[in-house]
Write a protein that holds these residues in place. Structure first.
Motif, PDB file in Angstrom:
ATOM      1  N   LEU A 106       0.827  -1.208   0.000  1.00 32.92           N
ATOM      2  CA  LEU A 106       0.000   0.000   0.000  1.00 32.92           C
ATOM      3  C   LEU A 106       0.862   1.259   0.000  1.00 32.92           C
ATOM      4  O   LEU A 106       0.545   2.232  -0.694  1.00 32.92           O
ATOM      5  N   ASP A 107       1.950   1.239   0.758  1.00 35.57           N
ATOM      6  CA  ASP A 107       2.865   2.386   0.766  1.00 35.57           C
ATOM      7  C   ASP A 107       3.449   2.613  -0.621  1.00 35.57           C
ATOM      8  O   ASP A 107       3.584   3.746  -1.073  1.00 35.57           O
ATOM      9  N   GLY A 108       3.779   1.529  -1.303  1.00 30.05           N
ATOM     10  CA  GLY A 108       4.304   1.648  -2.658  1.00 30.05           C
ATOM     11  C   GLY A 108       3.287   2.263  -3.605  1.00 30.05           C
ATOM     12  O   GLY A 108       3.611   3.125  -4.424  1.00 30.05           O
ATOM     13  N   LEU A 109       2.025   1.832  -3.475  1.00 37.28           N
ATOM     14  CA  LEU A 109       0.971   2.406  -4.306  1.00 37.28           C
ATOM     15  C   LEU A 109       0.752   3.877  -3.986  1.00 37.28           C
ATOM     16  O   LEU A 109       0.599   4.708  -4.887  1.00 37.28           O
ATOM     17  N   ARG A 110       0.750   4.208  -2.697  1.00 32.88           N
ATOM     18  CA  ARG A 110       0.580   5.618  -2.309  1.00 32.88           C
ATOM     19  C   ARG A 110       1.720   6.477  -2.848  1.00 32.88           C
ATOM     20  O   ARG A 110       1.501   7.589  -3.320  1.00 32.88           O
ATOM     21  N   ALA A 111       2.939   5.962  -2.768  1.00 38.49           N
ATOM     22  CA  ALA A 111       4.093   6.710  -3.271  1.00 38.49           C
ATOM     23  C   ALA A 111       3.985   6.912  -4.780  1.00 38.49           C
ATOM     24  O   ALA A 111       4.302   7.994  -5.290  1.00 38.49           O
ATOM     25  N   THR A 112       3.527   5.898  -5.499  1.00 40.94           N
ATOM     26  CA  THR A 112       3.358   6.024  -6.943  1.00 40.94           C
ATOM     27  C   THR A 112       2.311   7.076  -7.274  1.00 40.94           C
ATOM     28  O   THR A 112       2.515   7.923  -8.151  1.00 40.94           O
ATOM     29  N   ILE A 113       1.195   7.042  -6.564  1.00 41.09           N
ATOM     30  CA  ILE A 113       0.135   8.026  -6.794  1.00 41.09           C
ATOM     31  C   ILE A 113       0.644   9.426  -6.484  1.00 41.09           C
ATOM     32  O   ILE A 113       0.411  10.368  -7.248  1.00 41.09           O
TER      33      ILE A 113
END
Length: 138
Positions: A106-113
């Motif tokens: 989830l952190d990776g997805l948030r960082a990408t967004i």
């Protein structure tokens, strides 16, 4: 079975090498954050500092996720009786490991967004097909 054991041993050795490289990097990142004093009224500096803390925390969580299987109980080859049941490991250690992996993803997805937003992208929320009327339906 020997081939699988060899691959597992190589994977564990590689993971150890990766950890040995990542651990000092995390230490350097934390030292760099400590070396940048915050100044009163510097909103941009505070924002950068907080973002740096967030990135270091995510990285530390990711490293912990990588190491979680190593810290867990020794793996035992399943027997035929074990394979016939749909038992799930719901021990606190297994759930913590899964939760850490989920948080890391989830952190990776948030960082990408966030990175896409900084590039000027916008997030458009749509309903899933079948959840509402289709735009082209009459």
């Amino acid at each position: 079975m020997t081939g699988n054991q060899d691959r597992t041993a190589r994977a564990e050795a590689r993971l150890e090498q990766v950890y040995d490289q990542l651990d000092p990097m995390l230490d350097k990142a934390m030292t760099a954050l400590d070396a940048n004093p915050l100044k009163p009224g510097d909103a941009l500096g505070v924002q950068r500092y907080v973002r740096g803390v967030e990135l270091v925390a995510r990285s530390a969580r990711m490293v912990a996720t990588l190491l979680a299987p190593r810290r867990g109980p020794a793996r035992v080859e399943p027997t035929e009786d074990d394979m016939n049941h749909d038992d799930r490991d719901e021990s606190p250690e297994a759930l913590d490991r899964l939760r850490a992996e989920l948080e890391s993803r989830l952190d990776g997805l948030r960082a990408t967004i966030e990175a896409k937003r900084l590039e000027g992208w916008t997030v458009v929320r749509t309903t899933a097909p079948g959840a509402g009327e289709h735009a082209g339906a009459a």
